[in-house]
Design an enzyme around this catalytic site. Structure first.
Site, PDB file in Angstrom:
ATOM      1  N   ASP A  10      -0.877  -5.355   3.710  1.00  0.00           N
ATOM      2  CA  ASP A  10      -0.475  -4.196   3.300  1.00  0.00           C
ATOM      3  C   ASP A  10      -1.060  -3.293   4.183  1.00  0.00           C
ATOM      4  O   ASP A  10      -1.890  -3.475   5.051  1.00  0.00           O
ATOM      5  CB  ASP A  10      -0.838  -3.879   1.860  1.00  0.00           C
ATOM      6  N   SER A  11      -0.601  -1.983   4.418  1.00  0.00           N
ATOM      7  CA  SER A  11      -1.002  -0.968   5.239  1.00  0.00           C
ATOM      8  C   SER A  11      -2.414  -0.603   4.756  1.00  0.00           C
ATOM      9  O   SER A  11      -3.075  -0.045   5.441  1.00  0.00           O
ATOM     10  CB  SER A  11      -0.075   0.250   5.048  1.00  0.00           C
ATOM     11  N   TYR A  42       1.929   3.684   6.277  1.00  0.00           N
ATOM     12  CA  TYR A  42       2.814   3.187   7.153  1.00  0.00           C
ATOM     13  C   TYR A  42       4.068   4.188   6.762  1.00  0.00           C
ATOM     14  O   TYR A  42       5.093   4.293   7.553  1.00  0.00           O
ATOM     15  CB  TYR A  42       3.414   1.821   6.746  1.00  0.00           C
ATOM     16  N   CYS A  73       3.938  -4.921   1.086  1.00  0.00           N
ATOM     17  CA  CYS A  73       3.859  -3.362   1.460  1.00  0.00           C
ATOM     18  C   CYS A  73       5.579  -3.172   1.227  1.00  0.00           C
ATOM     19  O   CYS A  73       6.262  -3.727   2.113  1.00  0.00           O
ATOM     20  CB  CYS A  73       3.484  -3.154   2.636  1.00  0.00           C
ATOM     21  N   THR A  75       7.125  -0.548   2.302  1.00  0.00           N
ATOM     22  CA  THR A  75       7.376   0.116   3.767  1.00  0.00           C
ATOM     23  C   THR A  75       7.752  -1.081   4.861  1.00  0.00           C
ATOM     24  O   THR A  75       8.929  -0.955   5.549  1.00  0.00           O
ATOM     25  CB  THR A  75       6.322   1.016   4.226  1.00  0.00           C
ATOM     26  N   GLU A 152      -4.644   7.373  -3.878  1.00  0.00           N
ATOM     27  CA  GLU A 152      -5.748   7.105  -3.218  1.00  0.00           C
ATOM     28  C   GLU A 152      -6.764   7.994  -3.658  1.00  0.00           C
ATOM     29  O   GLU A 152      -8.108   7.729  -3.288  1.00  0.00           O
ATOM     30  CB  GLU A 152      -5.506   7.011  -1.659  1.00  0.00           C
ATOM     31  N   CYS A 184       7.166   0.590  -3.821  1.00  0.00           N
ATOM     32  CA  CYS A 184       5.850   0.910  -3.313  1.00  0.00           C
ATOM     33  C   CYS A 184       4.814   0.009  -3.666  1.00  0.00           C
ATOM     34  O   CYS A 184       4.475   0.434  -4.978  1.00  0.00           O
ATOM     35  CB  CYS A 184       5.528   2.468  -2.661  1.00  0.00           C
ATOM     36  N   THR A 185       3.938  -0.480  -3.096  1.00  0.00           N
ATOM     37  CA  THR A 185       2.708  -1.310  -3.958  1.00  0.00           C
ATOM     38  C   THR A 185       1.655  -0.455  -4.508  1.00  0.00           C
ATOM     39  O   THR A 185       0.715  -0.798  -5.197  1.00  0.00           O
ATOM     40  CB  THR A 185       2.216  -2.507  -3.123  1.00  0.00           C
ATOM     41  N   HIS A 186       1.549   0.939  -4.018  1.00  0.00           N
ATOM     42  CA  HIS A 186       0.615   1.630  -4.725  1.00  0.00           C
ATOM     43  C   HIS A 186       1.203   2.313  -6.090  1.00  0.00           C
ATOM     44  O   HIS A 186       0.347   2.435  -6.909  1.00  0.00           O
ATOM     45  CB  HIS A 186       0.701   3.182  -3.842  1.00  0.00           C
TER      46      HIS A 186
END
Ligand code: DGL
Length: 269
Positions: A10-11, A42, A73, A75, A152, A184-186
């Site tokens: 992932d980014s 990204y 990711c 993106t 984050e 999005c994985t976040h």
């Protein structure tokens, strides 16, 4: 049987939400994770940069001798995977196909919402895949660039998060979608707040869970299981601070990082 590791990248840290699900479904498998923490995000980059970064991330994982790669990711999966898939000989799976597969099965009213980074939404990849399954499904997309910084900074379910969710999701909710892809994985870390806002009747599709299920099917079909539970290893690589990855990674993984974390120079790959 294939005892080589599964490579995941992932980014940054978001891909750990997919790793968490892969660990649950595949307790015998070794995993090599790469988080490109020096080049995150990204989602705000041009397609050319995302292609370049994705190439180097894959090259790095290949240098670790992985048997397959999961692009955890949204993106990179949407902006780069379709173009680069053919260039590599190992199987590469992204989160887009897996999430779409579940979403088209989940929707009853044929209205699917999609949220993701700016680059993901710009790529149009989710809608394109959905239309391949069923032309009559309507999609409602929205880029949510503030979601990644919220996650984050630990704003999983605060007043600020509620305000931003309302800003981004009000139109999608008003459109009456019954399924929402968290592209999005976040975003799974915002799941509770998003679920409350969208209401019980809306099914949320998390990329990490879906890609782990998808992988299970592939590994079974191709008989690529590992049978080396005693030898199973988790290793993590980052392109920036080992300390902050180790500290924050546990939040994404919902348990302490159990394995060696090392820093690499991704520019070499
Ligand atoms: N985890 C990334 C994704 O799934 C988002 C973070 C970024 O913008 O790099 O798209």
């Amino acid at each position: 049987m294939d005892n080589r590791s599964i490579g995941v990248f992932d980014s940054g840290l978001g891909g750990l939400t997919a790793v968490k699900e892969i660990m649950k479904l595949f307790p015998d498998e070794s995993i090599v994770y790469f988080g490109d923490t020096s080049r995150v995000p990204y989602g705000t980059r041009s397609k050319e940069m995302i292609l370049k970064y994705t190439h180097s991330d894959i090259n790095f994982l290949l240098s670790r001798g992985v048997k397959m790669i999961v692009i955890a990711c949204g993106t990179a999966s949407s902006a780069a995977l379709p173009e680069i898939k053919q260039e590599f000989s190992v199987p590469i799976y992204g989160v887009v196909d897996a999430a779409v597969y579940s979403a088209v099965r989940a929707t009853r009213n044929k209205k699917i919402g999609i949220i993701g980074t700016t680059a993901t939404i710009r790529s149009g990849a989710y809608t394109a895949y959905i239309k391949e399954y069923d032309e009559s499904i309507e999609t409602f997309e929205r880029a949510c660039p503030l979601f990644v910084p919220l996650v984050e900074n630990g704003h999983f379910d605060t007043k600020v998060t509620e305000l931003v969710i309302d800003e981004y999701l009000s139109e999608i909710r008003a459109a009456g979608v019954d399924t929402l892809i968290l592209g999005c994985t976040h975003y799974p870390l915002l799941r509770n707040a998003i679920a409350r806002y969208m209401g019980d009747e809306v099914r949320l599709i998390s990329p990490g869970e879906e890609v782990a299920d998808f992988l299970k099917k592939k590994i079974n079909e191709e008989n690529r299981h590992s049978h080396e539970r005693d030898e199973r290893q988790y290793s993590y690589f980052v392109s920036d601070s080992v300390e902050s990855f180790t500290e924050l990674g546990g939040v994404f993984l919902e348990k302490e990082i159990d394995g060696q974390v090392s820093r690499i120079d991704i520019e070499k790959y």
